[in-house]
Design a protein around this motif. Sequence first.
Motif, PDB file in Angstrom:
ATOM      1  N   VAL A   1       0.817  -1.205   0.000  1.00  0.00           N
ATOM      2  CA  VAL A   1       0.000   0.000   0.000  1.00  0.00           C
ATOM      3  C   VAL A   1       0.858   1.265   0.000  1.00  0.00           C
ATOM      4  O   VAL A   1       0.476   2.283  -0.595  1.00  0.00           O
ATOM      5  CB  VAL A   1      -0.969  -0.015   1.202  1.00  0.00           C
ATOM      6  CG1 VAL A   1      -1.692   1.314   1.350  1.00  0.00           C
ATOM      7  CG2 VAL A   1      -1.976  -1.158   1.053  1.00  0.00           C
TER       8      VAL A   1
ATOM      9  N   PHE B   1      -7.710  -8.381   3.810  1.00  0.00           N
ATOM     10  CA  PHE B   1      -6.904  -7.187   3.551  1.00  0.00           C
ATOM     11  C   PHE B   1      -6.440  -6.621   4.882  1.00  0.00           C
ATOM     12  O   PHE B   1      -7.260  -6.228   5.721  1.00  0.00           O
ATOM     13  CB  PHE B   1      -7.731  -6.158   2.782  1.00  0.00           C
ATOM     14  CG  PHE B   1      -7.008  -4.874   2.492  1.00  0.00           C
ATOM     15  CD1 PHE B   1      -5.697  -4.873   2.056  1.00  0.00           C
ATOM     16  CD2 PHE B   1      -7.656  -3.654   2.652  1.00  0.00           C
ATOM     17  CE1 PHE B   1      -5.031  -3.681   1.776  1.00  0.00           C
ATOM     18  CE2 PHE B   1      -7.007  -2.462   2.368  1.00  0.00           C
ATOM     19  CZ  PHE B   1      -5.689  -2.477   1.939  1.00  0.00           C
TER      20      PHE B   1
ATOM     21  N   GLY C   1      -4.492  -3.929   5.238  1.00  0.00           N
ATOM     22  CA  GLY C   1      -4.225  -2.501   5.157  1.00  0.00           C
ATOM     23  C   GLY C   1      -2.790  -2.162   4.824  1.00  0.00           C
ATOM     24  O   GLY C   1      -2.456  -0.991   4.625  1.00  0.00           O
TER      25      GLY C   1
ATOM     26  N   TYR D   1      -1.751  -5.545  -0.351  1.00  0.00           N
ATOM     27  CA  TYR D   1      -3.030  -5.766  -1.027  1.00  0.00           C
ATOM     28  C   TYR D   1      -3.442  -7.237  -0.972  1.00  0.00           C
ATOM     29  O   TYR D   1      -2.599  -8.125  -0.829  1.00  0.00           O
ATOM     30  CB  TYR D   1      -2.950  -5.270  -2.471  1.00  0.00           C
ATOM     31  CG  TYR D   1      -2.888  -3.772  -2.549  1.00  0.00           C
ATOM     32  CD1 TYR D   1      -4.006  -2.997  -2.264  1.00  0.00           C
ATOM     33  CD2 TYR D   1      -1.695  -3.128  -2.854  1.00  0.00           C
ATOM     34  CE1 TYR D   1      -3.942  -1.610  -2.289  1.00  0.00           C
ATOM     35  CE2 TYR D   1      -1.620  -1.739  -2.888  1.00  0.00           C
ATOM     36  CZ  TYR D   1      -2.752  -0.993  -2.597  1.00  0.00           C
ATOM     37  OH  TYR D   1      -2.676   0.377  -2.617  1.00  0.00           O
TER      38      TYR D   1
ATOM     39  N   THR E   1      -9.036  -9.914  -5.713  1.00  0.00           N
ATOM     40  CA  THR E   1     -10.112  -8.939  -5.582  1.00  0.00           C
ATOM     41  C   THR E   1     -11.085  -9.073  -6.748  1.00  0.00           C
ATOM     42  O   THR E   1     -10.741  -9.580  -7.816  1.00  0.00           O
ATOM     43  CB  THR E   1      -9.595  -7.481  -5.555  1.00  0.00           C
ATOM     44  OG1 THR E   1      -8.933  -7.183  -6.783  1.00  0.00           O
ATOM     45  CG2 THR E   1      -8.649  -7.243  -4.405  1.00  0.00           C
TER      46      THR E   1
ATOM     47  N   VAL F   1      -9.169   0.687  -5.946  1.00  0.00           N
ATOM     48  CA  VAL F   1      -8.368   0.603  -4.727  1.00  0.00           C
ATOM     49  C   VAL F   1      -9.027   1.407  -3.608  1.00  0.00           C
ATOM     50  O   VAL F   1      -9.060   0.978  -2.448  1.00  0.00           O
ATOM     51  CB  VAL F   1      -6.936   1.111  -4.997  1.00  0.00           C
ATOM     52  CG1 VAL F   1      -6.114   1.104  -3.711  1.00  0.00           C
ATOM     53  CG2 VAL F   1      -6.262   0.261  -6.064  1.00  0.00           C
ATOM     54  N   LEU F   2      -9.555   2.578  -3.958  1.00  0.00           N
ATOM     55  CA  LEU F   2     -10.239   3.394  -2.952  1.00  0.00           C
ATOM     56  C   LEU F   2     -11.413   2.635  -2.337  1.00  0.00           C
ATOM     57  O   LEU F   2     -11.605   2.635  -1.121  1.00  0.00           O
ATOM     58  CB  LEU F   2     -10.725   4.699  -3.590  1.00  0.00           C
ATOM     59  CG  LEU F   2     -11.310   5.762  -2.650  1.00  0.00           C
ATOM     60  CD1 LEU F   2     -11.136   7.152  -3.238  1.00  0.00           C
ATOM     61  CD2 LEU F   2     -12.796   5.531  -2.367  1.00  0.00           C
TER      62      LEU F   2
ATOM     63  N   LEU G   1     -11.751  -0.556  -2.097  1.00  0.00           N
ATOM     64  CA  LEU G   1     -11.187  -1.598  -1.235  1.00  0.00           C
ATOM     65  C   LEU G   1     -10.868  -1.025   0.134  1.00  0.00           C
ATOM     66  O   LEU G   1     -11.238  -1.596   1.180  1.00  0.00           O
ATOM     67  CB  LEU G   1      -9.921  -2.178  -1.866  1.00  0.00           C
ATOM     68  CG  LEU G   1      -9.080  -3.087  -0.974  1.00  0.00           C
ATOM     69  CD1 LEU G   1      -9.800  -4.407  -0.730  1.00  0.00           C
ATOM     70  CD2 LEU G   1      -7.704  -3.329  -1.592  1.00  0.00           C
ATOM     71  N   ARG G   2     -10.177   0.103   0.163  1.00  0.00           N
ATOM     72  CA  ARG G   2      -9.764   0.700   1.432  1.00  0.00           C
ATOM     73  C   ARG G   2     -10.949   1.263   2.212  1.00  0.00           C
ATOM     74  O   ARG G   2     -10.948   1.264   3.448  1.00  0.00           O
ATOM     75  CB  ARG G   2      -8.717   1.778   1.176  1.00  0.00           C
ATOM     76  CG  ARG G   2      -7.465   1.237   0.480  1.00  0.00           C
ATOM     77  CD  ARG G   2      -6.398   2.287   0.311  1.00  0.00           C
ATOM     78  NE  ARG G   2      -5.761   2.589   1.587  1.00  0.00           N
ATOM     79  CZ  ARG G   2      -4.857   3.548   1.747  1.00  0.00           C
ATOM     80  NH1 ARG G   2      -4.496   4.295   0.710  1.00  0.00           N
ATOM     81  NH2 ARG G   2      -4.313   3.762   2.928  1.00  0.00           N
TER      82      ARG G   2
ATOM     83  N   GLY H   1     -13.890  -0.073   2.252  1.00  0.00           N
ATOM     84  CA  GLY H   1     -14.584  -1.213   2.840  1.00  0.00           C
ATOM     85  C   GLY H   1     -16.052  -1.306   2.485  1.00  0.00           C
ATOM     86  O   GLY H   1     -16.757  -2.188   2.989  1.00  0.00           O
TER      87      GLY H   1
ATOM     88  N   TYR I   1      -8.959   8.898   1.280  1.00  0.00           N
ATOM     89  CA  TYR I   1      -8.105   8.053   0.446  1.00  0.00           C
ATOM     90  C   TYR I   1      -7.831   8.661  -0.933  1.00  0.00           C
ATOM     91  O   TYR I   1      -7.069   8.097  -1.710  1.00  0.00           O
ATOM     92  CB  TYR I   1      -8.737   6.673   0.296  1.00  0.00           C
ATOM     93  CG  TYR I   1      -8.897   5.946   1.601  1.00  0.00           C
ATOM     94  CD1 TYR I   1      -7.799   5.678   2.405  1.00  0.00           C
ATOM     95  CD2 TYR I   1     -10.161   5.546   2.047  1.00  0.00           C
ATOM     96  CE1 TYR I   1      -7.940   5.017   3.610  1.00  0.00           C
ATOM     97  CE2 TYR I   1     -10.305   4.873   3.259  1.00  0.00           C
ATOM     98  CZ  TYR I   1      -9.198   4.627   4.035  1.00  0.00           C
ATOM     99  OH  TYR I   1      -9.343   3.971   5.235  1.00  0.00           O
TER     100      TYR I   1
ATOM    101  N   ARG J   1      -3.025  11.705   0.234  1.00  0.00           N
ATOM    102  CA  ARG J   1      -2.181  10.997   1.184  1.00  0.00           C
ATOM    103  C   ARG J   1      -1.384  12.002   1.992  1.00  0.00           C
ATOM    104  O   ARG J   1      -1.134  13.123   1.540  1.00  0.00           O
ATOM    105  CB  ARG J   1      -1.245  10.025   0.479  1.00  0.00           C
ATOM    106  CG  ARG J   1      -0.135  10.654  -0.320  1.00  0.00           C
ATOM    107  CD  ARG J   1       0.725   9.610  -1.012  1.00  0.00           C
ATOM    108  NE  ARG J   1       1.333   8.667  -0.090  1.00  0.00           N
ATOM    109  CZ  ARG J   1       1.884   7.508  -0.458  1.00  0.00           C
ATOM    110  NH1 ARG J   1       1.886   7.156  -1.732  1.00  0.00           N
ATOM    111  NH2 ARG J   1       2.426   6.711   0.420  1.00  0.00           N
TER     112      ARG J   1
END
Length: 311
Positions: free
Chosen positions: A109, A146, A148, A151, A155, A274-275, A277-278, A280, A301, A304
Motif C-alpha cells: 500500500v 486485507f 491494510g 493488497y 479482488t 483501490v479506494l 477496497l480501502r 470497505g 483516500y 495521502r
Amino acid sequence: MGNQGHSFDDARSMVEYIQAGSIGEVREIHVWTNRPLGYWPQGVSRPEPLKESADAFRWKGRRAGAGLAVPRAGSFVIPETLAWNLFLGVAPAVEYHPIYHPFNWRGWVDWGVGAIGDMGAHLIDHSMWALNLDLPTSVETISTGFNGVSYPLSTQIFYEFPARGPLPPVKLTWYDGGLLPSKPEELGEEDLNKEGGALLIGSKGKLLHDTYGLKPRLLPKSLHDCFGKPPQTLPRIEKEDHEMNWVGAAKGKVESSCPFEYAARLTEVMLLGVLALRAGRKIYYDGANMRVTNLRHADHYLQREYRQGWA
C-alpha cells in the motif's frame, strides 16, 4: 502512459470491431488477470521480529499472521546502487527489505496499487477506449483478507458507468488473483485464457480479447466469420512501437498514442477500485468534483499524508 497494447494493431482492431457495431449495444464487460499470482507477494504482513514470546502465537488462530512475518524478518544491507530514502519518497519510513524492492513494491500500500494498478492499464484500456467510458458513478470492491498494508491475494471490483449520449450504461467487473468470470458457452471446450483477458457482451454477440488487446475475436465463431474485418478508422502506430511513438510525440513529430488526457481518466478508474477496497464499502463517486458522495471518510483516500520533509 506505459500501456504498450494501446499501440498494437490488434488492440486498434478491437476498438474498430466495437465501434463498427459488430456486437451491438454493450452493457456488460468482464476483465481479468492472474496477477499477482507468481509475480509478486500480496496478502502478507510486514517482515518484523516477534514482539513477544513465540509461545503466544502457536502458529494458529487469529494471530497467526503476526507469526508468519517472523521468517522474513532480518537485517538487510541496502544495495550500493539504491538510494533507499529517495525510493521511499513521500511514503512512511520503513527499513529496507528485498520483499519491498525491486519490483515487489506494487503489492504494498505504501508504494503500489496492487494487481489492478499493474495490469488494469493493459486490460481495461480497450473497453474504455472503444466505448468512450467516462468515470464510474459507483464502485464496489470485495476481496480476500486485507490487512491494510499489503493488497489482498484476490479482488473483484464492480464498476457502474453512466450512459454516454446514445450509448447505454455499462457494468464492468474486474477479477484478479486467479478469479475468473463464467466462461461463455460459445467457447465450447475451449477455456478462457487464465493469464488475462476481457469479454464484452453485446446485444448481437460477444467480443473476447487477450491481455494488451491481443487476438480480438467475435463470438460465436459464425459471427466472426460473417462480419469479417472491421473498417479501419484508427491510425496504426509505426512498428507498433509504443515507446518510440512517445519519443516522436515529445519531439512534436507525431500524435501521442496514449496522451495524458486519456491516460489520466484510465488511471483514475483503476485507483477508484483501490479506494473502494480501502473504504470497505460500495462508494458513489462524483467524478466532476472528484468526491465520494456517500462515505465522508472515503475522501481521505483520495489524498495521502506526505512524509515530513517531502512535498
